[in-house]
Scaffold this motif. Structure first.
Motif, PDB file in Angstrom:
ATOM      1  N   VAL A 176       0.837  -1.208   0.000  1.00  0.00           N
ATOM      2  CA  VAL A 176       0.000   0.000   0.000  1.00  0.00           C
ATOM      3  C   VAL A 176       0.863   1.247   0.000  1.00  0.00           C
ATOM      4  O   VAL A 176       0.566   2.227  -0.676  1.00  0.00           O
ATOM      5  N   LEU A 337     -13.168  -0.790   6.752  1.00  0.00           N
ATOM      6  CA  LEU A 337     -12.326   0.144   6.001  1.00  0.00           C
ATOM      7  C   LEU A 337     -11.165   0.557   6.905  1.00  0.00           C
ATOM      8  O   LEU A 337     -11.249   1.535   7.642  1.00  0.00           O
ATOM      9  N   GLU A 340      -8.151   2.636   3.667  1.00  0.00           N
ATOM     10  CA  GLU A 340      -8.546   3.554   2.592  1.00  0.00           C
ATOM     11  C   GLU A 340      -8.641   5.003   3.064  1.00  0.00           C
ATOM     12  O   GLU A 340      -8.229   5.937   2.379  1.00  0.00           O
ATOM     13  N   ARG A 341      -9.202   5.177   4.264  1.00  0.00           N
ATOM     14  CA  ARG A 341      -9.518   6.521   4.762  1.00  0.00           C
ATOM     15  C   ARG A 341      -8.273   7.381   4.961  1.00  0.00           C
ATOM     16  O   ARG A 341      -8.321   8.604   4.891  1.00  0.00           O
ATOM     17  N   LEU A 343      -5.553   7.307   3.165  1.00  0.00           N
ATOM     18  CA  LEU A 343      -4.876   7.656   1.916  1.00  0.00           C
ATOM     19  C   LEU A 343      -5.271   9.059   1.454  1.00  0.00           C
ATOM     20  O   LEU A 343      -6.378   9.533   1.754  1.00  0.00           O
ATOM     21  N   CYS A 346      -9.216  11.711  -0.276  1.00  0.00           N
ATOM     22  CA  CYS A 346     -10.589  11.313   0.029  1.00  0.00           C
ATOM     23  C   CYS A 346     -11.086  12.149   1.207  1.00  0.00           C
ATOM     24  O   CYS A 346     -10.293  12.746   1.936  1.00  0.00           O
ATOM     25  N   ARG A 392      -9.068   6.879  -7.113  1.00  0.00           N
ATOM     26  CA  ARG A 392      -9.588   5.606  -7.615  1.00  0.00           C
ATOM     27  C   ARG A 392      -8.519   4.864  -8.427  1.00  0.00           C
ATOM     28  O   ARG A 392      -8.386   3.650  -8.353  1.00  0.00           O
ATOM     29  N   TYR A 395      -5.376   3.722  -5.625  1.00  0.00           N
ATOM     30  CA  TYR A 395      -5.493   2.973  -4.362  1.00  0.00           C
ATOM     31  C   TYR A 395      -6.652   1.972  -4.378  1.00  0.00           C
ATOM     32  O   TYR A 395      -7.653   2.192  -5.065  1.00  0.00           O
ATOM     33  N   ILE A 397      -9.979   0.186  -2.815  1.00  0.00           N
ATOM     34  CA  ILE A 397     -11.102   0.583  -1.947  1.00  0.00           C
ATOM     35  C   ILE A 397     -11.973  -0.651  -1.779  1.00  0.00           C
ATOM     36  O   ILE A 397     -12.561  -1.118  -2.754  1.00  0.00           O
ATOM     37  N   TYR A 470      -0.615   4.421   6.935  1.00  0.00           N
ATOM     38  CA  TYR A 470      -1.256   4.018   5.679  1.00  0.00           C
ATOM     39  C   TYR A 470      -1.342   5.174   4.676  1.00  0.00           C
ATOM     40  O   TYR A 470      -2.162   5.132   3.762  1.00  0.00           O
TER      41      TYR A 470
END
Ligand code: FAD
Length: 564
Positions: A176, A337, A340-341, A343, A346, A392, A395, A397, A470
């Protein structure tokens, strides 16, 4: 494999990591042990989990160049648990976690690796460490389990690359964060998987077990070595009390009831009440749905109810190991999740299109923030994760691989509008998901300003080592902040989910179940999510559920062995 035997020194209920650890530790003390598991698969949530354990002062820290000590670990736990946990229990954890781990590494197949960069979740609290306390199970060869492998609960699809390849937490972090050599690592994992043709003929599951499957596999292998029986499809129905102590239990197997004797006692390790809608509504903040959990379907609070029937006290039942989760059509459980958050690029918003939390905050805190904001606005459960085409493309999701590997035309048609939403403008996206468009536009404009500055002036996203774990190191100056500019725009619904409930039977420092008056119910022990957590309302570091489950399982086994 069932034996026709109905009397043991100890019966362990459930087959998560804490339960299996307690069974092995009790057996090593010379006790006869049986493990009963309600499901047709062993391993519980532990098997589908990351398998990480949070072990302060573990024996690998010094060798890796880190430092830890009892006083700091206790200080950190005392402040993160906010006075909600008895000091004796905190001390029992800090004093036994490292020796538990060492014992398992020396006497069983269990092996862990300390993660030097996995920071404690509350970096601002005294006694925290920027890494080392979280430990990752070493990968394990499924072939070591023989046919018993096929009785283990399968890993969460969310922990597998492309739904197939297992990776350790260390592998996941390398990929990641695109550390040097990540492509070679991925290529190696793919080659190992696809070239193992003999294994492929037997199953599509990866032979290289990682995370929770590796931990459970290692524990199960140890049980096989020791001939500790494990009965699947066998549920605890009731506890038997005789002469003021728990002397056994009633189980149900294929509709047949049977009473088992447990001469020394019973260890309840049957998970929480994640899948019991009535208990969720009774204890947890509302709205709540059993469908939002990432835990498997058999955790319905049976052991908690059996304890309550005996007059056991409970604690922390209004808390959970909260985690924002997303729905993937057709999957049995929701996906947490975790990464993802954090990164860059977003934003998480409520129905007003407004942020209410640092998106990179510990998963437990995200859901606390959802409920807090919901109490004010009525529009945060669910919330939405909004991102743009760059995010999108770069990364993963949930089940979606980065767009550069899985472009939109490769996304299953039925996921659009159910799992993921897409629109050419932010306004159109807002309309599609029922979020206030002006609020969202304003929020994104602010976030873009913070990205340019490298500092999130509202919630401090990316402002500490835990947030950045992350993040994307290629994005500067703040690896957790990037502008949301490029169409199309996307959104994923975020539910107030969990990876387990954490309130349950109140236990003491020996894992004995207590009554309201503080006296112990002799012969009854509770561990894991059946017990009220030693971590109180928060999540001090990755591995805060399994570390205590195994440690208090180990403590319970020793306490039982010392009884007459
Ligand atoms: P479980 O592991 O769920 O085991 C309970 C077992 O009891 C189940 O098999 C169930 O079928 C059985 N059972 C239920 N009722 C009965 C009955 N009546 N009779 C007999 N058996 C019964 N935590 C960490 O610390 N580190 C991590 O890295 C981590 N990662 C996670 C990742 C994911 C995706 C998820 C979902 C969770 C993660 N967690 C992690 C949380 C952790 O997995 C759980 O909190 C933990 O496994 C709970 O352990 P347990 O032993 O209490 O319950």
């Amino acid at each position: 494999m069932r034996q026709n035997k109905d009397s043991y020194d100890v019966v362990v209920v459930g087959s998560g990591a804490g339960a299996l650890a307690s069974a092995i530790a009790a057996h090593a003390q010379g006790l006869s042990v049986l493990v009963v598991e309600k499901s047709d698969r062993y391993g519980g949530t532990s098997a589908v989990s990351g398998g990480g354990v949070w072990i302060p002062c573990n024996h690998q820290i010094a060798a890796l160049g880190g430092e830890d000590n009892r006083a700091d670990a206790l200080t950190y736990l005392k402040s993160s648990t906010r006075g909600m946990v008895a000091e004796a229990k905190l001390e029992a954890y800090v004093d036994n976690a490292a020796s538990m781990l060492r014992w398992f590494e020396e006497h069983t197949h269990v092996r862990f690796r300390s993660l030097p960069l996995y920071a404690d979740y509350y970096q601002a609290l005294p006694g925290s460490r920027p890494g080392y306390r979280t430990m990752d199970p070493e990968a394990f060869d499924a072939a070591e389990l023989g046919e018993e492998f096929f009785n283990m609960r399968e890993p969460s699809p969310g922990t597998l690359v492309g739904g197939r390849l297992a990776m350790t937490a260390a592998d996941a972090h390398r990929m990641v964060s695109k550390e040097k050599g990540w492509m070679k690592l991925l290529g190696g994992l793919m080659a190992r998987y696809w070239l193992d043709i003999a294994w492929r003929r037997r199953t599509r599951r990866d032979r290289r077990l990682a995370l929770g499957n590796a931990l459970i596999g290692r524990l199960r292998r140890t049980m096989l070595d020791r001939n500790i029986p494990l009965w699947l499809n066998t549920a605890l129905v009731d506890l038997v009390e005789r002469d003021g102590r728990i002397s056994g239990l009633v189980i149900e197997h294929k509709g047949q009831r049977q009473t088992l004797t447990a001469r020394r006692g019973v260890i309840l390790g049957a998970g929480g009440f994640e899948r019991n809608q009535a208990l969720r509504e009774r204890f947890l903040p509302n709205p709540t749905q059993s469908g939002w959990t990432a835990a498997p379907p058999t955790n319905t609070g049976d052991a908690l109810l059996a304890g309550l029937k005996l007059g056991a006290a409970t604690d922390l039942t209004d808390h959970a190991w909260w985690a924002p989760t997303m729905h993937v059509p057709g999957e049995e459980k929701q996906r947490a999740l975790f990464m993802e958050r954090a990164l860059p690029g977003c934003v998480m918003v409520n129905g007003q299109g407004r942020r209410f939390v640092n998106e990179a905050a510990p998963y437990t805190d995200i859901v606390y923030a959802m409920y807090d904001d919901h109490a004010r606005t009525g529009r945060s459960v669910p919330a939405w994760l909004v991102f743009d085409a760059r995010f999108r493309s770069c990364y993963p999701i949930g089940p979606l691989l980065p767009g550069m590997v899985q472009p939109d035309f490769r996304v299953p048609e039925h996921w659009w509008g159910t799992m993921i939403h897409r629109a050419t403008t932010l306004d159109a996206l807002a309309e599609q998901i029922g979020v206030d468009a002006a609020g969202l536009a304003d929020t994104v404009a602010r976030m873009n300003g913070y990205a340019e500055r490298g500092e999130d002036l509202e919630f401090g996203k990316g402002g500490n080592a835990f947030d950045r774990y992350y993040g994307d190191p290629d994005i500067k100056p703040n690896p957790c902040l990037a502008p949301i500019l490029k169409a199309p725009f996307y959104a994923v619904r975020v539910d107030a989910g969990d990876i387990g409930t954490k309130g349950g039977l109140l236990t003491d420092e020996y894992a004995r179940v207590l009554r309201e008056d503080g006296s112990a119910i002799v012969g009854l022990y509770a561990i894991g999510n059946t017990a009220a957590s030693v971590m109180g309302p928060t999540y001090p570091g990755a591995g805060s559920t399994l570390g205590p489950a195994m440690t208090f399982g180990y403590i319970a086994a020793h306490h039982l062995a010392a009884q007459q």
